[in-house]
Design an enzyme around this catalytic site. Structure first.
Site, short mmCIF file in Angstrom:
data_model
loop_
_atom_site.label_atom_id
_atom_site.label_comp_id
_atom_site.label_asym_id
_atom_site.label_seq_id
_atom_site.Cartn_x
_atom_site.Cartn_y
_atom_site.Cartn_z
N ASP A 83 37.15 41.81 41.63
CA ASP A 83 38.56 41.41 41.66
C ASP A 83 38.79 40.48 42.84
OD1 ASP A 83 41.64 41.75 41.51
OD2 ASP A 83 40.90 42.99 39.88
N SER A 119 46.18 45.69 34.31
CA SER A 119 45.30 45.62 35.48
C SER A 119 45.24 46.94 36.22
CB SER A 119 45.79 44.54 36.45
OG SER A 119 45.56 43.26 35.95
N HIS A 143 46.15 42.32 44.82
CA HIS A 143 45.75 42.77 43.48
C HIS A 143 44.44 43.55 43.55
CE1 HIS A 143 44.19 42.43 39.30
NE2 HIS A 143 45.47 42.46 38.97
#
Length: 795
Positions: free
Chosen positions: A299, A518, A331
């Protein structure tokens, strides 16, 4: 499931070692009625003769720069009646020296004595010399001259079209491509080229001469070839090229080219909201419960500058040379936090991580032309998983590309599915956040690589288990998936919604608000990582079986299958590792070889006087064939349930007015009927599993799960309908669309729950007493076992 923990002094752990309940079973003689032929050979001849003449003329007129020197690629459309691998036109192709190199999805007319309807089918793609193509023309026009030729000639009845590849199939471009002027800047396209041919059923990559010919053609049209990113997967050659859009149509005429399409970009990350005041405190210890299995997260990385060491004291790897981006870091940190700790909220203390987790920062990708970042990111994932040996991988990223019914080969899905098969890795993949996009255009469907056949795609719902009510959130991408993985996503998990955002943990323990698949995916990854520590024997198939088996189905599960797959996945499997008195969960882990028929006892100790419910989940890994989008999975494991060992099908004597009926061979009636000439079936009667009933077409069988690598069945058996039940498992394989006879072993997991519907029978204790081979599950050992090459087990 009720009363699992009603008495703390009495434990009823999930039972393992179900494979010890194996039975000796005999393969029944193959049956089946007479095959209906939708067209005669003469009708096929009249239809195909002008087509093959046109194909020969088109091949002769094709400029040398648009074709391989020694062969031509041709497509032949099958009638839907002949989709089964047993009907593959092997003799026809062999007679003309043709080599199958792939297929495309298509539709055709499915005709039987009772039906005439449009159904899915496929176009076979084969490569053949010019002489071979002319021989095919002669054979179709004039028929066979010998018995061998006649056998090949009769197979033309399986075909409805023969032609060179159509530009409309090869060029997958936006509708406004033709309006783009020649002076437009170069954009990145993905060109996928066919294999050169096949040897022993394995595709051979394109030869260097033809590949260089393709590169020269690109450069002649003012394009650019990105040679550093040319990749070969399953015999296909993926070549990223820079190209002016108005040149695409002329380049699509290159005969060895399978598809030319714009390169997709990496999906955008979800937006973040307000930061919380309260924080997540560090766990009592950050030492994982088990260290022999590791989890990888690819990621945007983990924020190492602002992190609280005890919360994110994990190995981090910067694979990208680009400077960290705060949005990507937030994120990546949030995804990693969910993998480590699951669903948490401000003010809590984090639980102990179940497994070691490593973070790989791959975003932002290096500054490379156009949308080649997807190729670069995939390269990093593949190399790290292969070299580091991670068994669980969380992917909350991927290309912005929705699966299609006529899905052409995709490098992300193909590479990861092959890696999952080779290394027994489970990729847990976010389904995508485009569920509100145009349904007519198919843009609402799951995003690559959530269409993996060997992976676990996770969508998002609006409430975590066990809260009710719940439903899919509108943004969560939907199914169906690709052929061989139609039920996608496999399930859903809480991912946040506008009215209830997901708590995204930050490096310092504070939280941001967000919503997306996600974050749903890593919550499931955490639950599976915890499950690894609680079972004595685990592989990727076991994990997929648990995620499916214990998912909570919605009431209208058939209607909502494309929205939520098999249902809402649990936050933890702890509750399901203990059984209520009236139930037993039993895990079977085994392997099967092509052509085998395995039988297993279903642990039912007492037929009882109330309804008995069976929940059966099968999960296995399959080799994949990227050249065959319609035949993508190469292995099919088929289940048959025989609920009563004495009940057979009795067939009346020929000419008798009676009908076939189920018959207990121990009953007085049986002796009477047998003395009158009635005949018994070879094996006890079966109970239907799945949606497809007898008489279903091959297309319907496939769509209902014939080639799915995860399946779940729920069956209710009435009193008198069950006694010494057994499951039979068989394995058929295919290669290049035809039946495959090469030896291959496939590992699988079978999870069965036996539940007394009334809640009055002590099912668990009865099964423990009768089936001594079953053992209560114990926590995983910390010592690594030797891995078998045929059946890879994690420990």
């Amino acid at each position: 499931m009720t009363d699992r923990q009603s008495n703390d002094a009495v434990r009823r752990p999930l039972l393992v070692n179900g494979e010890a309940l194996k039975l000796d079973v005999q393969s029944p003689n193959s049956g089946g009625g007479e095959k209906h032929e939708p067209q005669t050979v003469e009708q096929a001849q009249a239809l195909l003769a002008p087509q093959i003449t046109a194909a020969v003329a088109a091949a002769e007129a094709l400029p040398s720069k648009l074709r391989a020197r020694d062969r031509i690629y041709v497509e032949a459309k099958l009638l839907p009646n002949y989709l089964a691998a047993s009907y593959f036109p092997t003799e026809l192709l062999a007679h003309v020296g043709a080599a199958p190199v792939g297929s495309r999805a298509d539709i055709g007319q499915y005709v039987t004595k009772k039906k005439n309807e449009i159904s899915q089918t496929r176009r076979l793609i084969f490569t053949v010399t010019d002489d071979g193509l002319r021989e095919l023309q002669r054979l179709i026009s004039a028929g066979g001259r010998t018995r061998t030729e006649e056998q090949a000639f009769t197979q033309i009845r399986e075909l409805s079209e023969i032609a060179l590849p159509r530009e409309s199939d090869v060029l997958r471009a936006p509708e406004n491509t033709a309006a783009v002027v020649a002076s437009a800047p170069l954009s990145i396209w993905e060109a996928v080229l066919h294999p050169r041919g096949s040897r022993l059923g394995e595709a051979e990559p394109l030869d260097e001469e033809t590949l260089e010919q393709w590169f020269a053609l690109i450069q002649h049209e003012g394009g650019e070839v990105h040679r550093d990113y040319v990749r070969t997967v399953g015999g296909l050659t993926f070549t990223p090229v820079g190209l002016a859009s108005d040149k695409a149509a002329s380049l699509a005429r290159f005969n060895p080219l399978r598809v030319l399409r714009p390169m997709p970009a990496i999906r955008p990350r979800p937006r973040f909201g307000t930061r919380s005041v309260q924080r997540l405190t560090a766990p009592a210890t950050n030492q994982p419960a088990l260290k022999t299995v590791s989890v990888a997260v690819f990621d945007g990385g983990v924020d190492t500058v602002h992190r609280t060491a005890p919360l994110f004291a994990i190995p981090t790897h910067d694979l990208t040379p680009e400077a960290p981006d705060q949005g990507e870091l937030d994120h990546g940190t949030g995804v990693t936090g969910a993998v480590l700790y699951g669903l948490v909220k401000p003010g809590q203390q984090a639980p102990t991580p179940p497994l070691p987790v490593e973070s790989y920062r791959v975003l932002p990708a290096p500054h490379i032309p156009g949308d080649l970042e997807g190729y670069w990111v995939l390269d990093q994932i593949k190399e790290a998983v292969e070299t580091k040996g991670h068994r669980l991988v969380n992917l909350s990223l991927g290309p912005t590309l929705a699966v299609e019914d006529d899905m052409e080969p995709n490098r992300w899905t193909s590479e990861l599915d092959q890696l999952a098969w080779d290394k027994d890795v489970l990729f847990v993949v976010a389904a995508g956040n485009d569920g509100e996009q145009d349904r007519a255009a198919g843009l609402h469907r799951v995003q690559v690589p959530a269409d993996m056949a060997n992976g676990l795609a996770v969508g998002a719902c609006d409430a975590p288990a066990p809260e009710t009510p719940w439903e899919r959130v509108p943004y969560s991408s939907m199914g169906p998936g690709r052929h061989g993985a139609r039920i996608q996503p496999l399930g859903v998990q809480f991912g946040g919604t506008a009215n209830r955002m997901f708590n995204v943990v930050r490096a310092d323990g504070s939280f941001l608000d967000a919503a997306g698949t996600s974050f749903a995916a890593p919550v499931t990854t955490h639950a599976l990582a915890d499950l690894v520590t609680r079972l004595p024997r685990v592989n990727s198939s076991v994990l997929r079986a648990f995620a499916t088996h214990f998912a909570q189905r919605p009431r209208q599960h058939v209607k909502l299958r494309d929205e939520v797959g098999y249902g809402r996945q649990p936050l933890s499997f702890d509750d399901f590792l203990e059984c209520a008195p009236n139930e037993a969960h039993v895990l079977y882990v085994d392997e099967i070889e092509r052509g085998d028929l395995l039988g297993y006892q279903v642990p039912v100790a007492d037929p009882g006087t109330t309804n008995l419910k069976l929940n059966i989940t099968l999960a296995y890994a399959s080799p994949v064939d990227p050249t065959q989008p319609t035949e993508y999975t190469s292995a099919s494991l088929e289940l048959v349930l025989r609920p009563h060992h004495r009940i057979y099908t009795a067939k009346p004597p020929k000419g008798s007015p009676g009908k076939s009926l189920p018959l207990d061979i121990g009953s007085p009636e049986a002796g009477t009927l047998l003395s009158q000439g009635w005949e018994l079936s070879q094996e006890p009667v079966t109970k239907t599993l799945g949606a497809a009933k007898g008489g279903a077409s091959e297309a319907q069988l496939r769509d209902s799960g014939k080639w799915e690598t995860v399946r779940n069945y729920r069956v209710t058996l009435k009193p008198g309908e069950v006694e010494l039940p057994r499951l039979e498992l068989s394995y058929i394989a295919r290669r290049s669309g035809a039946l495959d006879n090469s030896p291959t072993k496939v590992p699988f997991a079978l999870l069965i729950s036996v539940v007394d519907d009334s809640g009055t029978t002590n099912v668990y204790d009865n099964i423990r007493t009768r089936f001594g081979a079953l053992r209560p599950a114990q926590r995983a050992r910390t010592r690594l076992q030797t891995r078998s090459s045929a059946t890879p087990h994690w420990y």
